[in-house]
Design a protein around this motif. Structure first.
Motif: not given
Lengths: 151, 520
Positions: B431-436, B447-451, B455-459, B493-496
């Motif tokens: 969710x944190x990455x999706x929100x970002x 931020x633009x691509x990494x987020x 999400x893809x990586x976590x999926x 800070x999304x990595x936090x």
């Protein structure tokens, strides 16, 4: 149309400064930002239409197409998730028969995700046409929809 | 004799029926031929008790809650106007342990008086800070704020005095005070409560900031999700102008200060100060590279103070009581108080203003009363969607900027969201990455691509692809890129939340629990 557009550029600074207030006014009056308004806002703020579209597209609040007669915004953020927000979201989507970001076929309700309504101590929260509601359950959402939106 | 009954007009209290309770009280009093005066106040912040009604009995306020419209006739029958016993009776409000233990400096008036009565505001100590400031030199005002140790309450914790000094020293010419009221973090509502419950306090703080740095123009950038706060502030500004608090002659001093509201449009990233300034200039809310600092080149290129609501609302108290008095609260380099906001799965969610140094344990259990569901608390997110998740083993930590930084967490805006043991932490990380990804302004690549890649990586990880260890490494590597390469706190800070979830709850990601991955 031009009554909507009186850019209150602060201290006569950049003419573009009045654009967000003007977009809010157009959308409050018309429910969306129609093509004609984009052209007129561009002229009034000394911008290209593409620049105005760029601003409209950036902000979640502004829409280029009319939405439903009512807007149900359901908070999907962490605090509401911790209190059953996901189940409430699924329920809302199911009873309205519509995905998030879409409008019901009869044009009655537009269902929208929102990230925090500042009502985190009364999670989960929704906002129906600007009216905030807290501690919402699937049952109380059904009651609200039945009461406010007789279909 | 007319009896006074206090019922909140706070948006959250109304969201659970305060308006209907108010109407029921008025109707029942009429039916019984009783003269009652209903005073609409802010909320006390004891949200699990809302709608909380307070009856004035011989100058002592007695609390009843949570009141429903249906219970109102019964409350009258029980003699609540005389403080009568009833299952909903809570006793004198000031004696409620939840309130009694707090140190309410910034929130001293919220929930007590009519937010739109300037006379009440003065009677409760309002405008004393501004009067003090008008008697001081700009340099002396800045010195008081520096002495207080006040740091930015929006999340970054930057010393307010340093920021003000920079703007003050930025030469003559037009300067601005901008209040960042784009309170978008989940789990936070102290800005909203303050703006709805004590709007003159924010106005006073901005006036003092203006005097300190030499700015005669201010703006409040308010998020559009807060229509009640908008209406309250609009009314308060009208009153302040009419009564000569704002305008060409502030309290007869000959000094000028104008203040207006600006409505955001639903972009989370506009809570970042440079994106906020772009937005005010009518542009897409793209983050600016720093330098130049907004203190030197801010709104329309002019020196600008950008401060959060609570930062500015802390200033009147500091000027009225002195910077040293404020610095007397707190620990280490975290001075003063923070209005903590308890949210999520807690039995007693609400607002707790306390000096820095209070532990999570005290907030979650002594105040929060543990989980609302009755299940064990498993994770707590502190500081909004960009804040780390903390496991129970860290609940003993004192809340201050430095302690939290040492464990890779942040105090942020003081929002605390609790989750019970049904939470899936991999889902929260996703969710944190999706929100970002949803809210990224798109200016910087991490931020633009990494987020989205995150999400893809976590999926892929959660779908149980075989090379999970590799995915874990990739995800950590991606987080490092975001941490180091992003322009602002959204990407940075999304990595936090992601890394803290990964570190403390590896089992939720299908990874071996900590300490067991290496049998050697």
């Amino acid at each position: 149309m031009s009554t909507h557009i009186s850019p209150p550029a602060p201290d006569g600074a950049a003419p573009q400064a009045g654009l967000l207030p003007a977009l809010h006014r157009v959308q409050a009056d018309l429910g969306h930002i129609p093509d004609a308004a984009v052209a007129e806002l561009a002229r009034a703020h000394n911008l290209s239409r593409a620049e105005v579209e760029g601003v409209i597209g950036f902000y979640h609040d502004f829409r280029r197409q009319p939405a439903g007669r009512h807007t149900l915004r359901l908070c999907r953020a962490e605090s509401c998730q911790a209190m059953g927000g996901d189940a409430l979201a699924e329920h809302a989507s199911r009873v309205l028969g519509v995905e998030f970001g879409a409008t019901t076929a009869d044009g009655a309700v537009h269902l929208e995700a929102v990230y925090c309504l500042g009502n985190c101590a009364c999670s989960p929260a929704v906002m129906l046409d600007g009216r905030l509601l807290g501690r919402v359950s699937p049952a109380s959402l059904d009651a609200l929809l039945a009461e406010e939106l007789p279909r | 004799m007319s009896r006074r009954i206090h019922i909140p007009r706070d948006a959250a209290a109304r969201s659970v029926g305060a308006d209907r309770v108010s109407a029921a009280v008025a109707a029942e009093a009429r039916r019984r031929g009783l003269a009652v005066e209903i005073v609409a106040t802010g909320s006390r912040g004891l949200y699990w008790l809302e709608p909380l009604v307070e009856v004035d009995v011989a100058g002592v306020r007695h609390a009843y809650g949570p009141v429903t419209p249906e219970a109102v006739p019964d409350l009258f029958a029980a003699g609540w106007l005389e403080g009568g016993a009833h299952p909903l009776a809570l006793g004198p409000t000031a004696d409620l342990p939840y309130l009694k233990g707090q140190t309410r400096l910034v929130f001293s008036r919220v929930g007590i008086s009519d937010p739109l009565s300037l006379a009440d505001y003065r009677a409760q100590g309002g405008l004393a800070g501004l009067e003090q400031a008008l008697a001081l030199t700009p340099e002396a005002i800045v010195a008081q704020v520096e002495a207080s140790g006040l740091r930015g309450r929006g999340g970054a914790g930057f010393p307010t005095g340093v920021k003000w000094r920079t703007v003050r020293n930025a030469g003559a010419g037009q300067k601005y005070i901008v209040c960042n009221a784009d309170e978008g973090d989940s789990g936070t509502f102290s800005d909203r409560m303050l703006m709805e419950g004590d709007p003159f306090c924010l106005i006073e703080g901005m006036l003092i900031a203006g005097l300190a740095v030499g700015a005669d123009r201010g703006y409040i950038y308010l998020r559009s999700e807060y229509p009640d706060a908008w209406d309250t502030l609009e009314a308060a500004l009208r009153i302040a102008r009419r009564e000569g608090v704002l305008g060409d002659d502030v309290l007869g001093s000959g000094r000028r200060f104008e203040l207006s509201l600006f409505k955001g449009a639903g972009a989370y990233v506009c809570g970042e100060e440079t994106a906020l300034l772009e937005s005010m200039e009518g542009k897409r809310g793209l983050v600016r590279a720093k330098p130049p600092l907004p203190a030197l080149e801010g709104l329309f290129g002019m020196p600008t103070v950008v401060n959060n609501v609570i930062t500015l609302a802390s200033v009147p108290w500091i000027l009225a009581h002195g910077g040293a008095a404020y610095a007397g609260y707190g620990v280490g380099r975290s001075r003063g108080t923070l209005p903590f906001q308890l949210a999520g799965n807690l039995r007693r969610p609400g607002l707790v203003e306390a000096p820095f140094g209070i532990t999570l344990e005290a907030l979650l259990h002594d105040y929060g009363g543990g989980s609302a569901s009755g299940r064990p608390l498993r994770a707590v997110q502190v500081g909004g969607p960009l804040g780390a998740y903390l496991p129970a083993s860290q609940f003993h930590l004192p809340l201050d900027y430095e302690t939290f930084a040492t464990v890779g967490a942040s105090v942020g805006h003081g929002g605390i969201v609790a989750f019970d043991d049904t939470v899936d932490m991999a889902k929260m990380a996703r969710y944190a990455l999706h929100f970002c990804a949803e809210e990224s302004c798109g200016k910087c690549t991490p931020c633009r691509i990494g987020s989205t890649r995150g999400v893809e990586l976590l999926d892929a990880m959660l779908a149980g692809r075989p090379n999970q260890t590799n995915d874990d490494t990739l995800l950590r590597d991606l987080c490092q890129t975001l941490l180091e390469g992003s322009l602002c706190a959204l990407g940075g800070m999304t990595p936090y939340p992601v890394l803290s979830a990964l570190n403390h709850y590896p089992e939720d990601f299908g990874l071996a629990p900590k300490g067991k991955e290496d049998p050697a």
